[in-house]
Write a protein that holds these residues in place. Structure first.
Motif, PDB file in Angstrom:
ATOM      1  N   LYS A  29       0.812  -1.220   0.000  1.00 30.44           N
ATOM      2  CA  LYS A  29       0.000   0.000   0.000  1.00 30.44           C
ATOM      3  C   LYS A  29       0.845   1.270   0.000  1.00 30.44           C
ATOM      4  CE  LYS A  29      -4.218  -1.826   2.065  1.00 30.44           C
ATOM      5  NZ  LYS A  29      -5.208  -1.690   3.154  1.00 30.44           N
ATOM      6  N   GLU A  30       2.000   1.227   0.689  1.00 34.90           N
ATOM      7  CA  GLU A  30       2.815   2.451   0.723  1.00 34.90           C
ATOM      8  C   GLU A  30       3.376   2.770  -0.664  1.00 34.90           C
ATOM      9  OE1 GLU A  30       5.448  -0.876   2.542  1.00 34.90           O
ATOM     10  OE2 GLU A  30       3.338  -0.241   2.556  1.00 34.90           O
ATOM     11  N   ILE A  31       3.620   1.723  -1.484  1.00 42.10           N
ATOM     12  CA  ILE A  31       4.091   1.963  -2.853  1.00 42.10           C
ATOM     13  C   ILE A  31       2.974   2.605  -3.670  1.00 42.10           C
ATOM     14  CG2 ILE A  31       4.875   0.870  -4.985  1.00 42.10           C
ATOM     15  CD1 ILE A  31       6.329  -1.185  -3.319  1.00 42.10           C
ATOM     16  N   LEU A  32       1.768   2.045  -3.562  1.00 46.80           N
ATOM     17  CA  LEU A  32       0.632   2.597  -4.295  1.00 46.80           C
ATOM     18  C   LEU A  32       0.341   4.031  -3.859  1.00 46.80           C
ATOM     19  CD1 LEU A  32      -1.722  -0.519  -4.332  1.00 46.80           C
ATOM     20  CD2 LEU A  32      -0.608   0.542  -6.308  1.00 46.80           C
ATOM     21  N   CYS A  33       0.422   4.285  -2.571  1.00 44.85           N
ATOM     22  CA  CYS A  33       0.199   5.646  -2.059  1.00 44.85           C
ATOM     23  C   CYS A  33       1.211   6.610  -2.678  1.00 44.85           C
ATOM     24  CB  CYS A  33       0.311   5.653  -0.542  1.00 44.85           C
ATOM     25  SG  CYS A  33       0.123   7.288   0.187  1.00 44.85           S
ATOM     26  N   GLY A  34       2.473   6.171  -2.722  1.00 44.92           N
ATOM     27  CA  GLY A  34       3.504   7.021  -3.310  1.00 44.92           C
ATOM     28  C   GLY A  34       3.283   7.284  -4.786  1.00 44.92           C
ATOM     29  N   LEU A  35       2.848   6.247  -5.530  1.00 44.32           N
ATOM     30  CA  LEU A  35       2.596   6.399  -6.961  1.00 44.32           C
ATOM     31  C   LEU A  35       1.473   7.408  -7.224  1.00 44.32           C
ATOM     32  CD1 LEU A  35       2.816   2.636  -7.997  1.00 44.32           C
ATOM     33  CD2 LEU A  35       4.442   4.422  -8.620  1.00 44.32           C
ATOM     34  N   TRP A  36       0.375   7.246  -6.490  1.00 44.29           N
ATOM     35  CA  TRP A  36      -0.747   8.169  -6.670  1.00 44.29           C
ATOM     36  C   TRP A  36      -0.380   9.584  -6.219  1.00 44.29           C
ATOM     37  CZ3 TRP A  36      -4.534   7.308  -9.764  1.00 44.29           C
ATOM     38  CH2 TRP A  36      -4.976   6.000 -10.016  1.00 44.29           C
ATOM     39  N   ALA A  82      -4.485   8.033  -3.225  1.00 44.03           N
ATOM     40  CA  ALA A  82      -3.374   7.903  -2.269  1.00 44.03           C
ATOM     41  C   ALA A  82      -3.906   7.740  -0.857  1.00 44.03           C
ATOM     42  CB  ALA A  82      -2.472   9.137  -2.366  1.00 44.03           C
ATOM     43  N   TYR A  83      -4.921   8.506  -0.502  1.00 43.55           N
ATOM     44  CA  TYR A  83      -5.542   8.427   0.826  1.00 43.55           C
ATOM     45  C   TYR A  83      -6.139   7.047   1.085  1.00 43.55           C
ATOM     46  CZ  TYR A  83      -9.179   9.145   4.361  1.00 43.55           C
ATOM     47  OH  TYR A  83      -9.985   9.027   5.462  1.00 43.55           O
ATOM     48  N   MET A  84      -6.753   6.465   0.050  1.00 43.30           N
ATOM     49  CA  MET A  84      -7.372   5.140   0.196  1.00 43.30           C
ATOM     50  C   MET A  84      -6.333   4.064   0.521  1.00 43.30           C
ATOM     51  SD  MET A  84     -10.093   5.355  -2.960  1.00 43.30           S
ATOM     52  CE  MET A  84     -10.477   3.608  -2.903  1.00 43.30           C
ATOM     53  N   HIS A  85      -5.099   4.266   0.068  1.00 45.20           N
ATOM     54  CA  HIS A  85      -4.045   3.282   0.311  1.00 45.20           C
ATOM     55  C   HIS A  85      -3.233   3.582   1.566  1.00 45.20           C
ATOM     56  CE1 HIS A  85      -4.786   1.160  -3.412  1.00 45.20           C
ATOM     57  NE2 HIS A  85      -4.721   2.285  -4.086  1.00 45.20           N
ATOM     58  N   THR A 131      -0.681  12.313   3.667  1.00 50.36           N
ATOM     59  CA  THR A 131      -1.832  11.966   2.826  1.00 50.36           C
ATOM     60  C   THR A 131      -2.994  12.906   3.112  1.00 50.36           C
ATOM     61  OG1 THR A 131      -1.140   9.645   2.893  1.00 50.36           O
ATOM     62  CG2 THR A 131      -3.371  10.095   2.144  1.00 50.36           C
ATOM     63  N   TYR A 132      -3.263  13.134   4.382  1.00 52.79           N
ATOM     64  CA  TYR A 132      -4.320  14.074   4.765  1.00 52.79           C
ATOM     65  C   TYR A 132      -3.981  15.492   4.283  1.00 52.79           C
ATOM     66  CZ  TYR A 132      -6.744  10.747   7.817  1.00 52.79           C
ATOM     67  OH  TYR A 132      -7.461   9.681   8.302  1.00 52.79           O
TER      68      TYR A 132
END
Length: 469
Positions: free
Chosen positions: A242-249, A272-275, A282-283
């Motif tokens: 999830k941290e990778i996906l958050c970073g990508l978004w 990004a928030y969802m991940h 993120t917030y």
């Protein structure tokens, strides 16, 4: 120096623009007048603009000599006549725009200015800029007619309470725009999309995911952002941390921010928030996106949550203060900005914003101290100097106006603020009854940005000063 020259000789002097240029124009006025009547095709627009600039200098020098009670010929009317002929003969939008500006500032002829602006618009001049000038000329004509009819009119910004309120309101509007432009998303990603694809944590990803990331990086590198969204959706269907996906978004959200598309920015940061629903950054980023999309209640809630997750982060409190300021919640904005500088005492932007807030609350002396703090921690800070000048202008006494002029000297050539700074400088010169300086500053403001929100009030201020002189 000969009393008369041929056109070729005069043209050479024009190109050289030597020290005697204005005198040459005066001595050879008849030659230029004849050329204007005959419309000599070999006279370029650039040459005409140089001639016009020379006549403006000549007119100003004559006014200065008159003020000193020196004997001097008056070429002002003659210059206007020649200027009008040149503008009429050469259907060039740039020249017509100059003619209109000089009619407004030098000869106070808004009717003539309106004709020139309308012709410039018809010939394909910059539509938004010229329409703004048409509006200003129309307002000036209405004011002129009202004065003739004896109708009471708004005399512009004065040191009265009403005047202070008006200039404060416009400066506050400019401050809100400045505050919006200074906000940035947090560079949160664990890696930048397109980099580190061979290092951890991406080295362990399956090849199909790597291929998607490489394609996404390629599209991102050329600014083609639409396909990246779909590619990241594909990546999310695989078992990726999830941290990778958050970073990508987050990378995509930042790219949409830089492209000025706040709606797509919000979509990316929502992903990004969802991940990573527990990350302070993120917030923070999603709050900024919501704020830029005018979703105030959601943005406030997200900033407050970011503050709980990362209470020592001054950027969170500064952005929350900006949100409050933009919605005229000045007491709450003050608290937020003071919290920001408490956590980082050298945070110049927060001090600058605190100055704007204290000014809006009517606490001028405290506002000045805050702006000076911003300049102390970021020497040469143009936005802080601009706001400092606005506060001094709002105070209105002679000493404060002098301080405002000194502050604006740091801003008048700073491109994003040049129009507003020169407009404010024109107000100050008008209050000090320095009409020529007020005209010059006003013209620089119009040339920098004809859409500047301060211009209508500045025209009124200048007219008031002219009538009083």
């Amino acid at each position: 120096m000969s009393e008369r020259m041929t056109w070729k000789q005069l043209q050479q002097c024009i190109r050289e623009k030597n020290d005697d240029f204005s005198q040459l124009l005066a001595q050879n006025f008849q030659l230029l007048d004849q050329l204007a009547k005959e419309k000599k095709d070999f006279i370029s627009v650039q040459t005409l603009e140089v001639i016009i600039a020379g006549f403006m200098d000549l007119t100003k020098s004559i006014e200065q000599r008159k003020a000193a009670k020196e004997s001097t010929p008056d070429f002002s009317a003659a210059a206007y006549t020649l200027f009008s002929r040149l503008a009429e003969s050469y259907n060039n939008p740039s020249l017509l725009k100059q003619a209109g500006l000089h009619c407004m500032t030098e000869w106070r002829l808004p009717e003539a200015a309106l004709r020139y602006f309308e012709r410039a618009l018809g010939l394909g001049g910059s539509e938004s800029a010229i329409r703004s000038l048409i509006d200003v000329a129309t307002i000036a004509i209405q004011r002129k007619d009202n004065i003739k009819k004896g109708i009471t009119v708004d005399k512009g910004v004065t040191p009265s309470a009403t005047g202070k309120s008006k200039v404060s309101q416009m400066i506050r509007q400019t401050s809100k725009l400045l505050l919006t432009k200074t906000q940035r998303p947090s560079p949160q990603a664990p890696f930048i999309l397109g980099r580190n694809l061979k290092s951890k944590p991406t080295a362990i990803l399956p090849d199909p995911i790597k291929d998607c990331l490489k394609e996404a990086a390629k599209e991102l590198a050329v600014g083609n952002l639409e396909p990246v969204h779909g590619l990241l959706i594909k990546v999310g269907k695989h078992p990726v941390k999830k941290e990778i996906l958050c970073g990508l978004w987050s990378n995509l959200g930042r790219a949409w921010y830089q492209a000025g598309n706040h709606a797509e920015m919000e979509k990316a940061y929502t992903q990004a928030y969802m991940h990573d629903p527990k990350g302070g950054n993120t917030y923070f980023n999603l709050a900024l996106a919501k704020s830029l999309n005018k979703k105030i209640a959601e943005a406030e809630s997200l900033y407050q949550m970011a503050g709980k997750l990362d209470p020592n982060n001054p950027k969170v409190w500064c952005n929350l203060g900006v949100l409050y300021f933009q919605n005229d919640r000045f007491k709450e904005a003050e608290t937020a900005f003071r919290t920001a500088v408490h956590h980082r005492v050298d945070y110049a932007r927060a001090w600058d914003n605190l100055g704007s807030t204290l000014s809006a609350l009517g606490r001028a002396d405290e506002a000045i101290e805050a702006c000076l703090k911003a300049i102390q921690y970021r020497p040469g800070y143009p936005e802080a100097y601009f706001k400092l000048a606005a506060i001094y202008l709002d105070k209105g006494d002679s000493a404060s106006l002098t301080e405002a002029v000194a502050a604006l000297s740091h801003v008048v050539n700073h491109a994003p603020l040049a129009a507003s700074a020169n407009a404010m400088l024109s107000m100050i010169h008008s209050r000090l009854e320095q009409v020529d300086s007020a005209k010059a500053s006003l013209q620089r403001a119009v040339e920098s940005d004809p859409n500047c929100v301060l211009l209508p009030t500045v025209w009124n201020e200048l007219e008031t000063a002219i009538r009083a002189s």
